[in-house]
Enzyme design. Sequence first.
Site, PDB file in Angstrom:
ATOM      1  N   THR A 125       0.875  -1.183   0.000  1.00 20.98           N
ATOM      2  CA  THR A 125       0.000   0.000   0.000  1.00 20.98           C
ATOM      3  C   THR A 125       0.904   1.223   0.000  1.00 20.98           C
ATOM      4  O   THR A 125       1.604   1.473   0.988  1.00 20.98           O
ATOM      5  CB  THR A 125      -0.893   0.029   1.257  1.00 20.98           C
ATOM      6  OG1 THR A 125      -1.593  -1.196   1.365  1.00 20.98           O
ATOM      7  CG2 THR A 125      -1.886   1.191   1.179  1.00 20.98           C
ATOM      8  N   LYS A 201      -7.714   1.078  -2.261  1.00 23.16           N
ATOM      9  CA  LYS A 201      -7.168   0.586  -0.989  1.00 23.16           C
ATOM     10  C   LYS A 201      -7.195   1.671   0.095  1.00 23.16           C
ATOM     11  O   LYS A 201      -7.580   1.411   1.239  1.00 23.16           O
ATOM     12  CB  LYS A 201      -5.736   0.092  -1.225  1.00 23.16           C
ATOM     13  CG  LYS A 201      -4.958  -0.268   0.023  1.00 23.16           C
ATOM     14  CD  LYS A 201      -5.542  -1.443   0.765  1.00 23.16           C
ATOM     15  CE  LYS A 201      -4.818  -1.684   2.086  1.00 23.16           C
ATOM     16  NZ  LYS A 201      -5.454  -2.698   2.895  1.00 23.16           N
ATOM     17  N   LYS A 276       0.557   5.336   8.388  1.00 22.87           N
ATOM     18  CA  LYS A 276       1.109   5.580   7.044  1.00 22.87           C
ATOM     19  C   LYS A 276      -0.022   5.672   6.016  1.00 22.87           C
ATOM     20  O   LYS A 276      -0.071   6.587   5.197  1.00 22.87           O
ATOM     21  CB  LYS A 276       2.072   4.444   6.705  1.00 22.87           C
ATOM     22  CG  LYS A 276       2.673   4.427   5.322  1.00 22.87           C
ATOM     23  CD  LYS A 276       2.037   3.454   4.350  1.00 22.87           C
ATOM     24  CE  LYS A 276       2.010   2.024   4.764  1.00 22.87           C
ATOM     25  NZ  LYS A 276       1.512   1.091   3.746  1.00 22.87           N
TER      26      LYS A 276
HETATM   27  P1  NAD Z   1       6.076  -6.044   7.372  1.00 19.83           P
HETATM   28  O1  NAD Z   1       6.799  -4.870   7.925  1.00 19.83           O
HETATM   29  O2  NAD Z   1       5.657  -7.149   8.285  1.00 19.83           O
HETATM   30  O3  NAD Z   1       6.962  -6.754   6.214  1.00 19.83           O
HETATM   31  C1  NAD Z   1       7.674  -6.049   5.222  1.00 19.83           C
HETATM   32  C2  NAD Z   1       8.849  -6.913   4.758  1.00 19.83           C
HETATM   33  O4  NAD Z   1       9.536  -6.188   3.719  1.00 19.83           O
HETATM   34  C3  NAD Z   1       9.886  -7.198   5.853  1.00 19.83           C
HETATM   35  O5  NAD Z   1      10.204  -8.571   5.880  1.00 19.83           O
HETATM   36  C4  NAD Z   1      11.085  -6.337   5.459  1.00 19.83           C
HETATM   37  O6  NAD Z   1      12.328  -6.901   5.858  1.00 19.83           O
HETATM   38  C5  NAD Z   1      10.943  -6.292   3.949  1.00 19.83           C
HETATM   39  N1  NAD Z   1      11.589  -5.144   3.293  1.00 19.83           N
HETATM   40  C6  NAD Z   1      11.524  -3.841   3.633  1.00 19.83           C
HETATM   41  N2  NAD Z   1      12.187  -3.089   2.746  1.00 19.83           N
HETATM   42  C7  NAD Z   1      12.666  -3.947   1.800  1.00 19.83           C
HETATM   43  C8  NAD Z   1      13.418  -3.770   0.602  1.00 19.83           C
HETATM   44  N3  NAD Z   1      13.809  -2.554   0.180  1.00 19.83           N
HETATM   45  N4  NAD Z   1      13.738  -4.873  -0.115  1.00 19.83           N
HETATM   46  C9  NAD Z   1      13.348  -6.111   0.309  1.00 19.83           C
HETATM   47  N5  NAD Z   1      12.631  -6.329   1.428  1.00 19.83           N
HETATM   48  C10 NAD Z   1      12.302  -5.262   2.172  1.00 19.83           C
HETATM   49  O7  NAD Z   1       4.822  -5.445   6.591  1.00 19.83           O
HETATM   50  P2  NAD Z   1       3.414  -6.177   6.275  1.00 19.83           P
HETATM   51  O8  NAD Z   1       2.526  -6.086   7.456  1.00 19.83           O
HETATM   52  O9  NAD Z   1       3.682  -7.485   5.627  1.00 19.83           O
HETATM   53  O10 NAD Z   1       2.810  -5.137   5.187  1.00 19.83           O
HETATM   54  C11 NAD Z   1       3.312  -5.082   3.848  1.00 19.83           C
HETATM   55  C12 NAD Z   1       2.395  -4.171   3.023  1.00 19.83           C
HETATM   56  O11 NAD Z   1       1.076  -4.724   3.022  1.00 19.83           O
HETATM   57  C13 NAD Z   1       2.288  -2.737   3.580  1.00 19.83           C
HETATM   58  O12 NAD Z   1       2.264  -1.814   2.532  1.00 19.83           O
HETATM   59  C14 NAD Z   1       0.972  -2.766   4.329  1.00 19.83           C
HETATM   60  O13 NAD Z   1       0.371  -1.473   4.409  1.00 19.83           O
HETATM   61  C15 NAD Z   1       0.151  -3.736   3.485  1.00 19.83           C
HETATM   62  N6  NAD Z   1      -0.927  -4.418   4.216  1.00 19.83           N
HETATM   63  C16 NAD Z   1      -0.675  -4.998   5.425  1.00 19.83           C
HETATM   64  C17 NAD Z   1      -1.730  -5.641   6.090  1.00 19.83           C
HETATM   65  C18 NAD Z   1      -1.501  -6.282   7.450  1.00 19.83           C
HETATM   66  O14 NAD Z   1      -2.506  -6.700   8.079  1.00 19.83           O
HETATM   67  N7  NAD Z   1      -0.269  -6.402   7.933  1.00 19.83           N
HETATM   68  C19 NAD Z   1      -3.002  -5.703   5.518  1.00 19.83           C
HETATM   69  C20 NAD Z   1      -3.213  -5.127   4.265  1.00 19.83           C
HETATM   70  C21 NAD Z   1      -2.158  -4.485   3.625  1.00 19.83           C
END
Ligand code: NAD
Length: 331
Positions: A125, A201, A276
């Site tokens: 997102t 979204k 965010k």
């Molecule tokens: P998270 O922080 O748990 O995971 C993100 C992952 O990306 C981590 O493992 C991190 O090490 C990796 N990362 C960060 N920068 C990187 C880079 N430059 N190259 C490679 N890897 C990198 O986040 P999440 O909860 O999985 O959320 C991910 C996305 O999904 C976000 O944009 C969030 O808004 C969206 N989202 C999350 C949820 C939820 O319930 N957690 C629900 C809907 C949408």
Amino acid sequence: MVLLARARALPAIGGRRLSTAASSPDGAIGFIGLGQMGHHMAKHLQSKSDAPFIVYDKSAEAVARFRAAAGRQVEAAGSPAELASRASVIVTVLPESAHVREAYTGSGGILEGIRRGALCIDSSTIDTSVSIDVSQQVIAAGAQAVDAPISGGIMGAQAATLTFMVGSQSAGDFERASAHLAKMGKNVVRCGGLGAGQAAKICNNMLLAISMIGTAEAMNLGMRLGLDPAVLASIINTSSGRCWASDTANPVPGVIPAAPSSKGYSGGFKARLMAKDLGLVASAAKDSRTPLLLGALADNIYRHVAQDPGMADQDFGVVYQWLAGGTAKRG
Ligand code: NAD
């Protein structure tokens, strides 16, 4: 035109049949971002595909955890560029706009290794303008790009019941992406052109934030009036106040055993990620001159919650504790 596919329940999409079977005309699949969402999504995509599977995450621990959990051999790339040089489909699930820019356009990024005709699916997102800009750079490199942010939370990622909101340049790009997205979710919806998935979204998440704050306030008030939280939740959940925040992710610990609130607000959608998303909402509202009252208030509230170091990385239902603590102090 808005196209709707319920991958297993409604296997027809845009007049063509969607396949969730193992075979895919695409070659190796690359997955970048194995965090709370990406880990589960990648597991479903990998187990339902027979193509070679390559992963990359900045965190070596996240890569090791995924490889240990995967049902068959998974290769680990040393950089997004290396992954892109071997994959014909690349899925990214990263926290914020800056991470997506870095993974695609930074040094050692996807664009340095991308193959002609590859498909990039970004399920992070992020800011709509950043999403469109990155997608256009992918397209200029001779590949295809769609934005496909997700809804359904970690429980939806685990159960492969996510909703994907897709923005794509063409219906053909959408169909190609859908064959992969259907392995990780239940609903795959084309919202419009590039960036339209991100727009849908942030509207959804603004409403989610407002309904979570509303649920937290209602539960807090009821409990202060002497109601048992389980009884109050059961009334709300069979009455007109029912919403996802009340019946699936109720923010009061113990009301819904599977909800993050019952596990110390762990394993959910982090408060800082909600803050965010509300920042993205605020800038989209400014750009489109859209008046927001509750959306602006929710932005303000979650900015405060995310500034609390003890709450920032907890599930966003922790707003209940922030409100209850605040009212206790005021009361
Ligand atoms: P998270 O922080 O748990 O995971 C993100 C992952 O990306 C981590 O493992 C991190 O090490 C990796 N990362 C960060 N920068 C990187 C880079 N430059 N190259 C490679 N890897 C990198 O986040 P999440 O909860 O999985 O959320 C991910 C996305 O999904 C976000 O944009 C969030 O808004 C969206 N989202 C999350 C949820 C939820 O319930 N957690 C629900 C809907 C949408």
